[in-house]
Write an enzyme that holds these catalytic residues in place. Structure first.
Site, PDB file in Angstrom:
ATOM      1  N   SER A 133      -1.618 -23.689 -13.586  1.00  0.00           N
ATOM      2  CA  SER A 133      -0.991 -22.726 -14.487  1.00  0.00           C
ATOM      3  C   SER A 133       0.095 -21.982 -13.731  1.00  0.00           C
ATOM      4  O   SER A 133       0.039 -21.845 -12.503  1.00  0.00           O
ATOM      5  CB  SER A 133      -2.037 -21.722 -14.994  1.00  0.00           C
ATOM      6  OG  SER A 133      -1.427 -20.645 -15.684  1.00  0.00           O
ATOM      7  N   TYR A 146      -8.950 -14.976 -13.497  1.00  0.00           N
ATOM      8  CA  TYR A 146      -8.264 -16.206 -13.899  1.00  0.00           C
ATOM      9  C   TYR A 146      -7.182 -16.569 -12.885  1.00  0.00           C
ATOM     10  O   TYR A 146      -7.088 -17.719 -12.435  1.00  0.00           O
ATOM     11  CB  TYR A 146      -7.651 -16.039 -15.288  1.00  0.00           C
ATOM     12  CG  TYR A 146      -6.824 -17.216 -15.728  1.00  0.00           C
ATOM     13  CD1 TYR A 146      -7.421 -18.421 -16.079  1.00  0.00           C
ATOM     14  CD2 TYR A 146      -5.433 -17.138 -15.778  1.00  0.00           C
ATOM     15  CE1 TYR A 146      -6.664 -19.521 -16.473  1.00  0.00           C
ATOM     16  CE2 TYR A 146      -4.671 -18.226 -16.176  1.00  0.00           C
ATOM     17  CZ  TYR A 146      -5.289 -19.412 -16.522  1.00  0.00           C
ATOM     18  OH  TYR A 146      -4.540 -20.491 -16.909  1.00  0.00           O
TER      19      TYR A 146
END
Length: 275
Positions: A133, A146
């Site tokens: 990501s 995260y």
């Protein structure tokens, strides 16, 4: 349509990026095993073979790998996509939830690679694609767990790339910007139930609103369709010389460049301004 006898195993293929990648690979002629904790939710268009797999459960991971190798000579392509985003400020987050974030996004990825690589090595080569990501390049408050998990995937991808190259196994890291999938709607469910007594209560509401706005506005500069990421995964799977890193979405490239070139205090103000 290209023809191939290659076998692909895609984790987290019930929706979003995983489902899009499985579909794009099936179109290219791969024998695709699309996996999920509920295999009944895996789309089967194009002959995708649904397979139950929970990347936080050792027995499930071993069973899934064995099931594929009982039918196919090797796992030629592993797409490590299974993951989710845990939201909340680090002080508020229960430590068990942070552990679960890493079990899914990091340890499951490592273990599935361990299970797939021996068959690739025996076959003389293969491909591993990790779905990271832009959140593994930049950070913002309210999503620390995260970000930490995706930063870990960055390091793991680098090490896998070096360790597996001598065996003819190529490793690619996909770094998408925000993706318009059920992933976004599920984020709200991960917030800790700390309520108004939390020291971060006023910030939490702002963070929730920012996430809600991303989902409500649909695909845009900051949030791209899952199909765009799925196509890039398939492109790298078939590439004669796959890239080591691929940033998907203009905003992923912009944020990465911006973070590399601005000092920490400037980035901190920018990242906190949204909440």
């Amino acid at each position: 349509m290209a023809t191939t006898t290659k076998t692909a195993l895609v984790t987290g293929a019930t929706t979003g990026i995983g489902a899009a990648a499985a579909s794009a690979l099936a179109v290219r002629g791969y024998t695709v095993y699309g996996t999920g904790r509920d295999s009944g939710r895996v789309p089967t268009d194009g002959g995708i073979r649904p397979l139950e797999l929970d990347v936080t459960d050792e027995d499930s991971m071993v069973s899934a790998a064995k099931a594929v190798l009982a039918e196919r000579p090797a796992i030629d392509l592993l797409v490590n996509n299974a993951g989710y985003g845990l939201n909340g400020f680090l002080e508020d987050l229960p430590i068990d939830e942070i552990r679960r974030q890493f079990e899914t996004n990091v340890f499951g990825l490592i273990r599935m690679t361990q299970l797939a690589v021996p068959s690739m090595r025996a076959a003389g080569g293969g491909r591993v694609i990790h779905v990271g990501s832009v959140g593994g390049i930049i950070t913002a408050p309210g999503a620390g767990a995260y970000h930490a998990s995706k930063f870990a995937v960055e390091a793991i991808s680098d090490v896998h790339r070096m360790e597996l190259r001598p065996f003819g196994i190529r490793v690619t890291l996909i770094q998408p910007t925000g993706v318009h999938t059920p992933f976004l709607t599920k984020l709200d469910d991960t917030y800790p139930g700390t309520g108004p007594d939390s020291a971060y209560a006023h910030l939490l509401e702002g963070h929730k609103q920012s996430v809600a706005d991303l989902h409500a506005n649909g695909p845009n500069f900051l949030v791209i369709p899952a199909e765009k990421v799925g196509e890039e995964i398939a492109k790298q799977a078939d590439a004669r010389r796959p890239k080591s890193r691929v940033r998907v979405g203009a905003s992923a490239k912009m944020f990465a460049t911006l973070r590399r070139n601005v000092p920490d205090n400037v980035w901190d103000r920018m990242a906190t301004s949204a909440i």
